[in-house]
Write a protein that holds these residues in place. Structure first.
Motif, mmCIF file in Angstrom:
data_model
loop_
_atom_site.group_PDB
_atom_site.id
_atom_site.type_symbol
_atom_site.label_atom_id
_atom_site.label_comp_id
_atom_site.label_asym_id
_atom_site.label_seq_id
_atom_site.Cartn_x
_atom_site.Cartn_y
_atom_site.Cartn_z
ATOM 1 N N VAL A 28 0.843 -1.201 0.000
ATOM 2 C CA VAL A 28 0.000 0.000 0.000
ATOM 3 C C VAL A 28 0.878 1.252 0.000
ATOM 4 C CG1 VAL A 28 -1.710 1.338 1.289
ATOM 5 C CG2 VAL A 28 -1.954 -1.145 1.095
ATOM 6 N N GLN A 29 2.004 1.206 0.724
ATOM 7 C CA GLN A 29 2.908 2.351 0.722
ATOM 8 C C GLN A 29 3.522 2.539 -0.668
ATOM 9 O OE1 GLN A 29 5.849 2.355 3.822
ATOM 10 N NE2 GLN A 29 6.581 4.416 3.314
ATOM 11 N N ASN A 30 3.864 1.442 -1.323
ATOM 12 C CA ASN A 30 4.355 1.528 -2.705
ATOM 13 C C ASN A 30 3.319 2.210 -3.599
ATOM 14 O OD1 ASN A 30 6.587 0.133 -1.860
ATOM 15 N ND2 ASN A 30 6.210 -1.699 -3.067
ATOM 16 N N LEU A 31 2.046 1.830 -3.399
ATOM 17 C CA LEU A 31 0.964 2.407 -4.179
ATOM 18 C C LEU A 31 0.845 3.914 -3.926
ATOM 19 C CD1 LEU A 31 -1.539 2.208 -5.999
ATOM 20 C CD2 LEU A 31 -2.848 1.468 -3.981
ATOM 21 N N LYS A 32 0.914 4.309 -2.665
ATOM 22 C CA LYS A 32 0.803 5.730 -2.330
ATOM 23 C C LYS A 32 1.937 6.558 -2.950
ATOM 24 C CE LYS A 32 -1.611 5.202 2.127
ATOM 25 N NZ LYS A 32 -2.672 6.240 1.987
ATOM 26 N N ILE A 36 -1.498 0.238 -13.214
ATOM 27 C CA ILE A 36 -2.096 -1.092 -13.050
ATOM 28 C C ILE A 36 -1.704 -1.655 -11.684
ATOM 29 C CG2 ILE A 36 -2.050 -3.480 -13.868
ATOM 30 C CD1 ILE A 36 -1.751 -2.447 -16.689
ATOM 31 N N ILE A 37 -2.661 -2.238 -10.984
ATOM 32 C CA ILE A 37 -2.419 -2.927 -9.718
ATOM 33 C C ILE A 37 -2.704 -4.406 -9.949
ATOM 34 C CG2 ILE A 37 -3.060 -3.124 -7.288
ATOM 35 C CD1 ILE A 37 -4.025 -0.234 -7.407
ATOM 36 N N ARG A 38 -1.763 -5.263 -9.575
ATOM 37 C CA ARG A 38 -1.895 -6.700 -9.828
ATOM 38 C C ARG A 38 -1.612 -7.516 -8.566
ATOM 39 N NH1 ARG A 38 1.092 -6.841 -15.698
ATOM 40 N NH2 ARG A 38 -0.732 -6.278 -16.944
ATOM 41 N N ASN A 39 -1.922 -8.804 -8.646
ATOM 42 C CA ASN A 39 -1.701 -9.709 -7.514
ATOM 43 C C ASN A 39 -0.222 -10.024 -7.320
ATOM 44 O OD1 ASN A 39 -4.409 -10.084 -6.636
ATOM 45 N ND2 ASN A 39 -4.780 -11.482 -8.355
ATOM 46 N N SER A 40 0.549 -10.134 -8.389
ATOM 47 C CA SER A 40 1.973 -10.462 -8.281
ATOM 48 C C SER A 40 2.712 -9.319 -7.596
ATOM 49 C CB SER A 40 2.564 -10.702 -9.669
ATOM 50 O OG SER A 40 1.910 -11.781 -10.317
ATOM 51 N N ARG A 41 3.767 -9.656 -6.857
ATOM 52 C CA ARG A 41 4.464 -8.598 -6.113
ATOM 53 C C ARG A 41 5.636 -8.002 -6.891
ATOM 54 N NH1 ARG A 41 7.696 -11.847 -1.243
ATOM 55 N NH2 ARG A 41 9.221 -12.891 -2.593
ATOM 56 N N TYR A 42 6.142 -8.676 -7.922
ATOM 57 C CA TYR A 42 7.183 -8.145 -8.809
ATOM 58 C C TYR A 42 8.417 -7.638 -8.055
ATOM 59 C CZ TYR A 42 3.339 -8.172 -12.191
ATOM 60 O OH TYR A 42 2.284 -8.546 -12.986
ATOM 61 N N ASN A 43 8.791 -8.330 -6.974
ATOM 62 C CA ASN A 43 9.991 -7.983 -6.192
ATOM 63 C C ASN A 43 9.885 -6.631 -5.489
ATOM 64 O OD1 ASN A 43 11.107 -10.341 -7.187
ATOM 65 N ND2 ASN A 43 12.364 -9.325 -8.729
ATOM 66 N N GLN A 44 8.699 -6.053 -5.450
ATOM 67 C CA GLN A 44 8.552 -4.714 -4.880
ATOM 68 C C GLN A 44 8.517 -4.711 -3.353
ATOM 69 O OE1 GLN A 44 5.179 -2.883 -6.909
ATOM 70 N NE2 GLN A 44 6.056 -3.335 -8.918
ATOM 71 N N HIS A 45 8.611 -5.892 -2.761
ATOM 72 C CA HIS A 45 8.677 -5.976 -1.305
ATOM 73 C C HIS A 45 10.055 -5.582 -0.771
ATOM 74 C CE1 HIS A 45 10.408 -9.684 -2.802
ATOM 75 N NE2 HIS A 45 10.905 -9.960 -1.588
ATOM 76 N N VAL A 46 11.031 -5.371 -1.680
ATOM 77 C CA VAL A 46 12.389 -5.048 -1.241
ATOM 78 C C VAL A 46 12.494 -3.626 -0.704
ATOM 79 C CG1 VAL A 46 13.452 -6.703 -2.831
ATOM 80 C CG2 VAL A 46 13.094 -4.322 -3.560
ATOM 81 N N SER A 47 11.543 -2.738 -1.080
ATOM 82 C CA SER A 47 11.627 -1.336 -0.668
ATOM 83 C C SER A 47 10.242 -0.695 -0.706
ATOM 84 C CB SER A 47 12.570 -0.567 -1.601
ATOM 85 O OG SER A 47 12.510 0.819 -1.335
ATOM 86 N N PRO A 48 9.946 0.202 0.255
ATOM 87 C CA PRO A 48 8.653 0.900 0.254
ATOM 88 C C PRO A 48 8.456 1.805 -0.965
ATOM 89 C CG PRO A 48 9.694 1.055 2.404
ATOM 90 C CD PRO A 48 10.717 0.503 1.467
ATOM 91 N N GLY A 49 9.536 2.138 -1.647
ATOM 92 C CA GLY A 49 9.428 3.007 -2.816
ATOM 93 C C GLY A 49 9.678 2.275 -4.119
#
Length: 375
Positions: free
Chosen positions: A307-311, A332-345
């Motif tokens: 959610v922070q990534n989205l904001k 686009i918002i999707r179910n896959s995380r695409y490695n974006q859990h590595v950083s809030p930005g």
């Protein structure tokens, strides 16, 4: 006595003859001398001997027997044009051919267009924009915040609370750029022509998305950002497992240096060939449109900060919509995380599609750098 007189007479006759001969010789030599001086004057006038010989070899009789008056004039003009340099020396130091104004202006314009490169085009921070409808599609819109439109393809219901960009980007001057699908490339053009090593793919870093990342790095560095741009190949020689390999790269780089914004730059894979190339006119220039792709934990993988990534993505896109309306397509918002859990930005940014040219994508990076500076 008589014999002596006769001999003197003979001597007188011979003397007169000798004098006459000498006069003739003198006159002849004078004529030769004058002719020689004339030839010397011609030489001093920069006579081109070879050209002079050609002129003399042209047959006058050919001109006389020529039946066609037009041809006769052409031949005569030819001789005169060749003889003119002999009769009148050319002053090469002051010779200046004047081009007619309309031709000269056209040549200047063509030279300017030819010599102007993408790197020389400067796009201001606020510019007039207009979305190009050709080779484009109407994106689906399920949600919106302010001027930011969203295509929610995840299992989540997106609320307004999720979209409010009430976040501060930590270490926003530190940016990491990498590419999961490194070999993605664009439609070849005259300026950026290359040989594909796959279907709109190439291992030549001068023409794939690595080149796009390099352009963004250049502009951000000029604005005093601390940028790490990694060009490790993750989709070659094997496309399968690209995200697993790029995750290792992102983790390693973030362990070495923290980054407030982490961008995985792609080329949109939607469509194939010259049918889809989302473009916006920015200050009169064709610029490839951009698109955020935000992952979630909807696919079952851990991703607590999505959610922070989205904001943060909304915050960036809202600023872009102020400066360059239409630069970004609906995210686009999707179910896959695409490695974006590595950083809030962390996020994916799709830069153009297969029908865009590399030049259009490079200009979009100038716009994106301007936006990131103002966020």
């Amino acid at each position: 006595m008589n014999v002596a007189v006769i001999n003197l007479k003979d001597i007188g006759k011979y003397t007169v003859k000798i004098i006459i001969v000498c006069c003739i010789i003198f006159i002849f030599m004078k004529v030769i001398s004058n002719s020689s001086q004339s030839l010397k004057r011609i030489d001093l006038s920069n006579v081109n001997n070879k050209l002079f010989t050609i002129c003399l070899n042209l047959s006058i009789s050919e001109l006389v027997t020529e039946k066609d008056n037009n041809n006769r004039e052409i031949k005569l003009t030819k001789i005169l044009s060749m003889e003119t340099p002999i009769l009148k020396p050319i002053q090469t130091s002051t010779y200046n051919y004047q081009v007619p104004d309309e031709i000269e202006e056209k040549q200047i314009i063509e030279a300017t267009e030819k010599n102007t490169t993408i790197e020389q085009i400067q796009i201001p921070k606020v510019a007039n924009t207009e979305i190009v409808t050709e080779r484009n599609i109407n994106s689906r819109v399920t949600d919106s915040y302010g001027t930011t439109k969203i295509d929610n393809q995840s299992n989540y219901t997106i609320t307004e609370e999720m979209l409010i960009p009430d976040v501060e980007i930590q270490n926003k001057k530190n940016i990491l750029i990498y590419h999961t699908h490194t070999c993605e490339s664009y439609t070849p053009c005259e300026t950026y022509n290359y040989t594909m090593t796959g279907n709109y793919r190439t291992t030549d870093d001068n023409y794939n998305v690595i080149r796009v990342g390099t352009e963004l790095t250049t502009y951000l560095t000029q604005k005093d950002f601390n940028v790490v741009h990694d060009g490790t190949y993750h989709d070659y020689p094997s496309y399968s497992g690209s995200y697993t390999r790029s995750l290792e790269t992102a983790k390693r780089l973030l362990e070495e240096k923290e980054a407030g914004i982490v961008l995985d730059i792609h080329r949109d894979a939607l469509g194939n060939g010259d049918t889809y190339g989302p473009t916006v006119m920015v200050n009169g220039q064709r610029v490839a449109q951009l698109m955020f792709v935000i992952g979630t934990d909807g696919g079952g993988l851990e991703h607590p900060n999505w959610v922070q990534n989205l904001k943060i993505a909304v915050k960036i896109q809202e600023k872009a919509n102020e400066m360059y309306p239409g630069l970004f397509r609906p995210m686009i918002i999707r179910n896959s995380r695409y490695n974006q859990h590595v950083s809030p930005g962390a996020s994916i940014i799709e830069v153009g599609a297969t029908a865009n040219t590399l030049g259009e994508c490079l200009l979009s990076m100038q716009c994106l750098a301007n936006v990131l500076e103002e966020v």
